[in-house]
Each structure stands twice: as structure tokens, then as C-alpha cells.
Design an enzyme around this catalytic site. Structure first.
Site, PDB file in Angstrom:
ATOM      1  N   ASP A   1      14.789  19.400   8.471  1.00 50.89           N
ATOM      2  CA  ASP A   1      15.883  19.781   9.367  1.00 50.89           C
ATOM      3  C   ASP A   1      16.398  18.511  10.033  1.00 50.89           C
ATOM      4  O   ASP A   1      15.953  17.408   9.687  1.00 50.89           O
ATOM      5  CB  ASP A   1      15.342  20.800  10.402  1.00 50.89           C
TER       6      ASP A   1
ATOM      7  N   LYS B   1       6.249  22.619   5.673  1.00 51.77           N
ATOM      8  CA  LYS B   1       7.250  21.743   5.012  1.00 51.77           C
ATOM      9  C   LYS B   1       8.569  21.664   5.787  1.00 51.77           C
ATOM     10  O   LYS B   1       9.619  22.070   5.306  1.00 51.77           O
ATOM     11  CB  LYS B   1       7.532  22.239   3.589  1.00 51.77           C
TER      12      LYS B   1
ATOM     13  N   ARG C   1      -6.202  30.244  -6.038  1.00 54.71           N
ATOM     14  CA  ARG C   1      -6.698  31.362  -6.846  1.00 54.71           C
ATOM     15  C   ARG C   1      -8.073  31.175  -7.491  1.00 54.71           C
ATOM     16  O   ARG C   1      -8.815  32.150  -7.599  1.00 54.71           O
ATOM     17  CB  ARG C   1      -5.633  31.760  -7.877  1.00 54.71           C
TER      18      ARG C   1
ATOM     19  N   ASP D   1       1.042  24.244   6.346  1.00 59.68           N
ATOM     20  CA  ASP D   1       1.943  23.884   5.237  1.00 59.68           C
ATOM     21  C   ASP D   1       3.307  24.554   5.432  1.00 59.68           C
ATOM     22  O   ASP D   1       3.640  25.513   4.748  1.00 59.68           O
ATOM     23  CB  ASP D   1       1.263  24.349   3.925  1.00 59.68           C
TER      24      ASP D   1
ATOM     25  N   LYS E   1      -5.563  26.084   4.352  1.00 60.70           N
ATOM     26  CA  LYS E   1      -4.116  25.839   4.331  1.00 60.70           C
ATOM     27  C   LYS E   1      -3.380  27.127   4.703  1.00 60.70           C
ATOM     28  O   LYS E   1      -3.510  28.149   4.035  1.00 60.70           O
ATOM     29  CB  LYS E   1      -3.681  25.383   2.931  1.00 60.70           C
TER      30      LYS E   1
ATOM     31  N   THR F   1       6.524  20.551  -7.287  1.00 58.96           N
ATOM     32  CA  THR F   1       6.124  20.602  -8.707  1.00 58.96           C
ATOM     33  C   THR F   1       6.910  21.661  -9.481  1.00 58.96           C
ATOM     34  O   THR F   1       6.880  21.687 -10.696  1.00 58.96           O
ATOM     35  CB  THR F   1       4.606  20.872  -8.848  1.00 58.96           C
TER      36      THR F   1
HETATM   37  O1  C5P Z   1      -3.684  29.319  -6.416  1.00 55.51           O
HETATM   38  P1  C5P Z   1      -3.415  27.849  -6.553  1.00 55.51           P
HETATM   39  O2  C5P Z   1      -4.666  27.015  -6.652  1.00 55.51           O
HETATM   40  O3  C5P Z   1      -2.422  27.546  -7.652  1.00 55.51           O
HETATM   41  O4  C5P Z   1      -2.722  27.474  -5.155  1.00 55.51           O
HETATM   42  C1  C5P Z   1      -2.170  26.217  -4.908  1.00 55.51           C
HETATM   43  C2  C5P Z   1      -1.550  26.176  -3.546  1.00 55.51           C
HETATM   44  O5  C5P Z   1      -0.910  24.931  -3.369  1.00 55.51           O
HETATM   45  C3  C5P Z   1      -0.489  27.249  -3.304  1.00 55.51           C
HETATM   46  O6  C5P Z   1      -0.529  27.583  -1.916  1.00 55.51           O
HETATM   47  C4  C5P Z   1       0.808  26.539  -3.622  1.00 55.51           C
HETATM   48  O7  C5P Z   1       1.906  27.058  -2.934  1.00 55.51           O
HETATM   49  C5  C5P Z   1       0.486  25.117  -3.142  1.00 55.51           C
HETATM   50  N1  C5P Z   1       1.277  24.080  -3.761  1.00 55.51           N
HETATM   51  C6  C5P Z   1       1.332  23.878  -5.127  1.00 55.51           C
HETATM   52  N2  C5P Z   1       2.107  22.869  -5.637  1.00 55.51           N
HETATM   53  C7  C5P Z   1       2.793  22.071  -4.806  1.00 55.51           C
HETATM   54  C8  C5P Z   1       2.728  22.251  -3.428  1.00 55.51           C
HETATM   55  C9  C5P Z   1       1.952  23.277  -2.928  1.00 55.51           C
HETATM   56  O8  C5P Z   1       0.698  24.584  -5.884  1.00 55.51           O
HETATM   57  N3  C5P Z   1       3.476  21.068  -5.303  1.00 55.51           N
END
Ligand code: C5P
Length: 238
Positions: free
Chosen positions: A71, A68, A218, A66, A39, A126
Site C-alpha cells: 500500500d 503481505k 498440508r 503472513d 504462520k 510462486t
Molecule cells: O500446504 P503447503 O505446504 O503447500 O502450504 C504452503 C504455505 O505457504 C501456504 O500457506 C501458502 O499460501 C504459502 N506460500 C506458498 N508459496 C509462496 C508463498 C506462500 O506456498 N510463494
């Protein structure tokens, strides 16, 4: 045992949340045997541009762009055509841009040479809770109802799926059917720290609940042994 079943590998989306091309390249080199989709988000793409997409493709992996988009329809149509021409596997737009904008995204894809590019909708981020939705954005619907409404709007506009929190999978499946793609972040194996993610599910729980793809950042990026972490997740969802 290494699970190299391409089906599982392609369900795992790694969030390349890093700042430079060098860092991203290192992670792709390390993990492309275990992760099917990388991603690329706003930070990395703004900094590095299409060359990271090309690099991921050179390793025979797929890209979820990603960015998003949100516009006017004409602008989203052009951006969507450009995204599809990069050869990405999927990209996303905000559902609150409305039906006309989402249809414009699809027509942008159809006017490109990569007509099969998947377009997903972002329903409610979220980071937005019920209170922010009501008091700041002035949407008085119950959050879950609003998410389901936007998912159906996306489906009716021709989008192939949505990005959703693990908590919303069941509702969206009921509303939009089994063929609608659900990609979910907020996934945490039991052995990883939740960090700032609040409503989490394990990879297995998310897949069992009906997610088609899980986004993990992470738990893999910060692991001592990234390959081992990715391998464990593949085994868990396998
Ligand atoms: O590190 P982690 O597993 O929390 O990363 C989740 C990824 O998904 C990040 O790039 C975050 O920006 C993305 N994301 C999210 N919640 C959303 C949409 C995207 O955590 N609703």
C-alpha cells in the site's frame, strides 16, 4: 527419538491454513512442542483476528503474520507498527511496493515497542510464471533476475530477509549474503504428496540449499498423525 532441539523447532513454520479459531487452536495445542513458528495468513486473520496470535503466544510459540502488506508508505507504516505491537516474530510486505514503502515498514516497527520484529519481503509470488510476468504484468526481466533484483532492493531498504521459492535460494544467497533471512514454502518431504506445489524441495534439501526457515502446511495438516509428521520433518532437518 523426539528432536526437541529448539533450533530445529524454530526453523519449522507451520501454515495454519484453516478456517476457524477452534481448528487453529486444536492444531496449536497438538503441535506447539514440535513447531516453533505458526504462520497466520489472510484467511485465518481476517476471520479470527488477533486472538489467534494471542493464543499462539500463550503456548510460548512464535507467529509469522503472513499478510503481505502492499500500500502507500504511510498506510504500510501504520500496519507494520500494529503488527509489531501484536508481538509477532515476523511479518511481510510486497517488495514491489518499492523502497520507500519497505523503509516505512521498518520505521513502523521501530516506532513500536517491539523493535526487533523481523520484516520479510515477498519478491515474486510462486503462482506467477515467466509468461504472466511478461504478458500481463509487463515486466520483461527474466524471472530469476527480477527476483534477485527485488531481494536486493528489500535488503537495501533495511528488510531482514525474503520469502522465496526453494529454487531461488541459491541466487538470493549470492546476491544478498549469508546474513539475509530466507524463508521458503514449497517444501515437501518425500513421503508427502506435492499437491499443487510444483517446484518442490524436501525439508533437508531446502535447509541444505540455505533456507533459514521452511514453511510446511498440508504435509503436516493432512497427515494421519500430525505430531509424527512434524517429528519426522524435525529429524530430517536435524
Ligand atoms: O500446504 P503447503 O505446504 O503447500 O502450504 C504452503 C504455505 O505457504 C501456504 O500457506 C501458502 O499460501 C504459502 N506460500 C506458498 N508459496 C509462496 C508463498 C506462500 O506456498 N510463494
Amino acid at each position: 527419538m523426539i528432536n526437541k532441539n529448539p533450533k530445529n523447532k524454530d526453523k519449522l513454520v507451520l501454515a495454519l491454513d484453516v478456517e476457524s479459531f477452534e481448528e487453529a487452536k486444536k492444531i496449536v495445542d497438538e503441535l506447539h512442542d514440535y513447531v516453533g513458528i505458526f504462520k497466520v495468513g489472510k484467511q485465518l486473520f481476517t476471520k479470527v483476528g488477533p486472538k489467534i496470535v494471542e493464543y499462539i503466544h500463550s503456548k510460548k510459540a512464535k507467529v509469522f503474520l503472513d499478510l503481505k502488506y502492499h500500500d502507500i508508505p504511510n498506510t504500510v507504516q501504520g500496519a507494520s507498527k500494529a503488527a509489531a505491537e501484536l508481538g509477532v516474530f515476523m511479518f511481510n510486505v510486497h517488495c514491489v511496493g518499492g523502497s520507500e514503502m519497505m523503509k516505512a515498514a521498518i520505521s513502523g516497527v521501530k516506532s513500536s515497542k517491539n523493535k526487533d520484529t523481523i520484516v520479510l519481503g515477498v519478491t515474486v509470488l510462486t503462482s506467477i510464471n515467466e509468461e504472466i510476468l511478461r504478458d500481463e504484468i509487463h515486466v520483461t526481466d527474466i524471472l530469476a533476475d527480477y527476483v534477485a533484483h527485488l531481494a536486493l532492493l528489500a535488503k537495501n531498504a533495511g528488510l531482514q530477509g525474503v520469502v522465496a521459492s526453494p529454487k531461488e535460494i541459491k541466487l538470493i544467497r549470492e546476491e544478498c549474503g549469508k546474513d539475509f533471512i530466507i524463508l521458503t514454502p514449497g517444501v515437501r518431504p518425500e513421503w508427502a504428496a506435492a499437491g499443487d506445489q510444483k517446484r518442490v524441495m524436501t525439508p533437508k534439501e531446502a535447509i541444505d540449499a540455505g533456507a533459514d526457515y521452511i514453511v510446511v502446511g498440508r504435509p503436516i495438516l493432512a497427515a494421519k498423525d500430525r505430531k509424527e509428521a512434524a517429528k519426522k520433518i524435525l529429524e530430517e532437518i536435524g
